[in-house]
Design a protein around this motif. Structure first.
Motif, PDB file in Angstrom:
ATOM      1  N   VAL A   1      -0.245  -1.863  16.638  1.00 45.69           N
ATOM      2  CA  VAL A   1       0.534  -1.870  15.079  1.00 45.69           C
ATOM      3  C   VAL A   1      -0.546  -2.339  14.106  1.00 45.69           C
ATOM      4  CG1 VAL A   1       2.181  -2.905  13.713  1.00 45.69           C
ATOM      5  CG2 VAL A   1       2.603  -2.511  15.973  1.00 45.69           C
ATOM      6  N   HIS A   2      -0.757  -1.172  13.190  1.00 44.30           N
ATOM      7  CA  HIS A   2      -1.646  -1.638  12.037  1.00 44.30           C
ATOM      8  C   HIS A   2      -0.892  -2.173  10.964  1.00 44.30           C
ATOM      9  CE1 HIS A   2      -4.007   0.128   8.657  1.00 44.30           C
ATOM     10  NE2 HIS A   2      -5.133  -0.435   9.442  1.00 44.30           N
ATOM     11  N   HIS A   3       0.171  -1.414  10.595  1.00 40.80           N
ATOM     12  CA  HIS A   3       1.042  -1.981   9.335  1.00 40.80           C
ATOM     13  C   HIS A   3       2.458  -1.862   9.485  1.00 40.80           C
ATOM     14  CE1 HIS A   3       0.084   2.256   8.276  1.00 40.80           C
ATOM     15  NE2 HIS A   3       1.203   2.172   7.673  1.00 40.80           N
ATOM     16  N   VAL A   4       3.209  -2.282   8.524  1.00 43.48           N
ATOM     17  CA  VAL A   4       4.593  -2.050   8.530  1.00 43.48           C
ATOM     18  C   VAL A   4       4.746  -1.434   7.090  1.00 43.48           C
ATOM     19  CG1 VAL A   4       6.936  -3.064   8.243  1.00 43.48           C
ATOM     20  CG2 VAL A   4       5.163  -3.835  10.258  1.00 43.48           C
ATOM     21  N   ALA A   5       5.525  -0.606   6.828  1.00 47.20           N
ATOM     22  CA  ALA A   5       5.830   0.067   5.614  1.00 47.20           C
ATOM     23  C   ALA A   5       7.203   0.000   5.275  1.00 47.20           C
ATOM     24  CB  ALA A   5       5.384   1.497   5.562  1.00 47.20           C
ATOM     25  N   PHE A   6       7.578  -0.367   3.911  1.00 45.51           N
ATOM     26  CA  PHE A   6       8.916  -0.694   3.342  1.00 45.51           C
ATOM     27  C   PHE A   6       9.193   0.252   2.425  1.00 45.51           C
ATOM     28  CE2 PHE A   6       7.730  -4.921   5.069  1.00 45.51           C
ATOM     29  CZ  PHE A   6       8.908  -5.228   6.073  1.00 45.51           C
ATOM     30  N   GLY A   7      10.329   1.056   2.566  1.00 45.96           N
ATOM     31  CA  GLY A   7      10.823   1.628   1.470  1.00 45.96           C
ATOM     32  C   GLY A   7      11.415   1.101   0.289  1.00 45.96           C
ATOM     33  N   VAL A   8      11.008   1.632  -0.890  1.00 53.05           N
ATOM     34  CA  VAL A   8      11.511   1.206  -2.193  1.00 53.05           C
ATOM     35  C   VAL A   8      11.646   2.214  -3.064  1.00 53.05           C
ATOM     36  CG1 VAL A   8       9.921  -1.030  -2.036  1.00 53.05           C
ATOM     37  CG2 VAL A   8       8.883   0.898  -3.214  1.00 53.05           C
ATOM     38  N   PRO A   9      12.658   1.902  -4.109  1.00 56.33           N
ATOM     39  CA  PRO A   9      13.136   2.752  -5.174  1.00 56.33           C
ATOM     40  C   PRO A   9      12.077   3.511  -5.904  1.00 56.33           C
ATOM     41  CG  PRO A   9      14.626   1.035  -5.550  1.00 56.33           C
ATOM     42  CD  PRO A   9      13.511   0.845  -4.152  1.00 56.33           C
ATOM     43  N   ASP A  10      11.212   2.378  -6.328  1.00 56.80           N
ATOM     44  CA  ASP A  10       9.969   2.598  -7.463  1.00 56.80           C
ATOM     45  C   ASP A  10       8.831   1.775  -7.107  1.00 56.80           C
ATOM     46  OD1 ASP A  10       8.341   2.051  -9.813  1.00 56.80           O
ATOM     47  OD2 ASP A  10      10.130   3.185 -11.084  1.00 56.80           O
ATOM     48  N   VAL A  11       8.127   2.243  -6.482  1.00 51.08           N
ATOM     49  CA  VAL A  11       6.716   1.770  -6.080  1.00 51.08           C
ATOM     50  C   VAL A  11       5.986   1.056  -6.943  1.00 51.08           C
ATOM     51  CG1 VAL A  11       4.996   3.470  -6.190  1.00 51.08           C
ATOM     52  CG2 VAL A  11       4.691   1.758  -4.298  1.00 51.08           C
ATOM     53  N   SER A  12       5.879   1.368  -8.280  1.00 51.99           N
ATOM     54  CA  SER A  12       5.363   0.832  -9.593  1.00 51.99           C
ATOM     55  C   SER A  12       5.975  -0.580  -9.669  1.00 51.99           C
ATOM     56  CB  SER A  12       5.083   1.575 -10.781  1.00 51.99           C
ATOM     57  OG  SER A  12       4.330   2.609 -10.380  1.00 51.99           O
ATOM     58  N   GLN A  13       7.190  -0.358  -9.690  1.00 47.47           N
ATOM     59  CA  GLN A  13       8.328  -1.499 -10.186  1.00 47.47           C
ATOM     60  C   GLN A  13       8.060  -2.658  -9.092  1.00 47.47           C
ATOM     61  OE1 GLN A  13      12.345  -0.919 -10.667  1.00 47.47           O
ATOM     62  NE2 GLN A  13      12.094  -0.753 -12.711  1.00 47.47           N
ATOM     63  N   ALA A  14       8.114  -2.276  -7.759  1.00 43.41           N
ATOM     64  CA  ALA A  14       7.971  -3.157  -6.730  1.00 43.41           C
ATOM     65  C   ALA A  14       6.576  -3.807  -6.739  1.00 43.41           C
ATOM     66  CB  ALA A  14       8.053  -2.245  -5.260  1.00 43.41           C
ATOM     67  N   MET A  15       5.447  -3.089  -7.094  1.00 40.80           N
ATOM     68  CA  MET A  15       4.110  -3.799  -7.377  1.00 40.80           C
ATOM     69  C   MET A  15       4.227  -4.832  -8.277  1.00 40.80           C
ATOM     70  SD  MET A  15       1.768  -0.311  -6.940  1.00 40.80           S
ATOM     71  CE  MET A  15       0.090  -1.262  -7.314  1.00 40.80           C
ATOM     72  N   GLU A  16       4.755  -4.385  -9.357  1.00 44.43           N
ATOM     73  CA  GLU A  16       4.796  -5.503 -10.603  1.00 44.43           C
ATOM     74  C   GLU A  16       5.552  -6.628 -10.217  1.00 44.43           C
ATOM     75  OE1 GLU A  16       6.778  -5.414 -14.824  1.00 44.43           O
ATOM     76  OE2 GLU A  16       5.641  -3.539 -14.295  1.00 44.43           O
ATOM     77  N   LYS A  17       6.661  -6.603  -9.620  1.00 40.31           N
ATOM     78  CA  LYS A  17       7.644  -7.562  -9.214  1.00 40.31           C
ATOM     79  C   LYS A  17       7.058  -8.633  -8.173  1.00 40.31           C
ATOM     80  CE  LYS A  17      12.486  -8.507  -8.019  1.00 40.31           C
ATOM     81  NZ  LYS A  17      13.659  -8.175  -7.918  1.00 40.31           N
ATOM     82  N   ILE A  18       6.243  -7.814  -7.174  1.00 39.38           N
ATOM     83  CA  ILE A  18       5.659  -8.536  -5.989  1.00 39.38           C
ATOM     84  C   ILE A  18       4.418  -9.212  -6.549  1.00 39.38           C
ATOM     85  CG2 ILE A  18       4.617  -8.397  -3.905  1.00 39.38           C
ATOM     86  CD1 ILE A  18       6.631  -6.382  -3.144  1.00 39.38           C
ATOM     87  N   GLY A  19       3.629  -8.717  -7.337  1.00 40.71           N
ATOM     88  CA  GLY A  19       2.592  -8.970  -7.717  1.00 40.71           C
ATOM     89  C   GLY A  19       2.709 -10.500  -8.810  1.00 40.71           C
ATOM     90  N   ALA A  20       4.020 -10.462  -9.532  1.00 39.28           N
ATOM     91  CA  ALA A  20       3.934 -11.616 -10.165  1.00 39.28           C
ATOM     92  C   ALA A  20       4.340 -12.800  -9.612  1.00 39.28           C
ATOM     93  CB  ALA A  20       5.084 -11.081 -11.331  1.00 39.28           C
ATOM     94  N   LYS A  21       4.549 -12.525  -8.447  1.00 36.87           N
ATOM     95  CA  LYS A  21       5.102 -13.669  -7.447  1.00 36.87           C
ATOM     96  C   LYS A  21       3.890 -14.218  -6.735  1.00 36.87           C
ATOM     97  CE  LYS A  21       9.656 -12.276  -6.824  1.00 36.87           C
ATOM     98  NZ  LYS A  21      10.942 -12.018  -5.781  1.00 36.87           N
TER      99      LYS A  21
END
Length: 141
Positions: free
Chosen positions: A81-101
């Protein structure tokens, strides 16, 4: 934020050998093959199932060279196993939300992923040692 597990990325030395193993053992079907020069891999996506948020897959990854990220992973850790990928509705929005944390992003903006998706990776040290990918599936996938 997450809709599903989009795929599990598995690093391997021989893509054709691993495809045959997963087809024979788990009766999975290859639905896409790509060479991604930017990421330095040959890959195959094998369909597992469809759910409410979209499909789930096994992604087999063979490095194009020993100095690619997957090539280095194989040299250090071997196949698996190299990585796990999660489906999100909007990758830019998810990046912003996770980065803010406070989670470090390995990508400054989304990039091209398998089967026309948009993707971004999170730093493994900030998410329990697991390389994590965010995936916004292409329309219709």
């Amino acid at each position: 934020m997450f809709m599903r597990i989009d795929h599990i990325g598995i690093a391997c030395h021989d893509l054709e050998e691993k495809i045959a193993l997963f087809e024979r053992t788990f009766e999975l079907t290859v639905v896409a093959r790509e060479v991604n020069e930017e990421q330095g891999v040959k890959e195959a996506m094998l369909h597992i199932a469809d759910g409410e948020g979209g499909g789930s897959y096994i992604q087999l990854l063979e490095p194009l060279s020993a100095d690619s990220p997957v090539g280095k992973f194989l040299a250090r850790r071997g196949e698996g196993v190299h990585h796990v990928a999660f489906g999100v509705p909007d990758v830019s929005q998810a990046m912003e939300k996770i980065g803010a944390k406070g989670v470090r992003l390995l990508d400054e903006r989304p990039r091209h992923g398998s089967m026309g998706s948009s993707i971004a990776f999170l730093h493994p040290k900030d998410v329990g040692g697991m390389l994590t990918e965010l995936v916004q599936a292409a329309e219709g996938r």
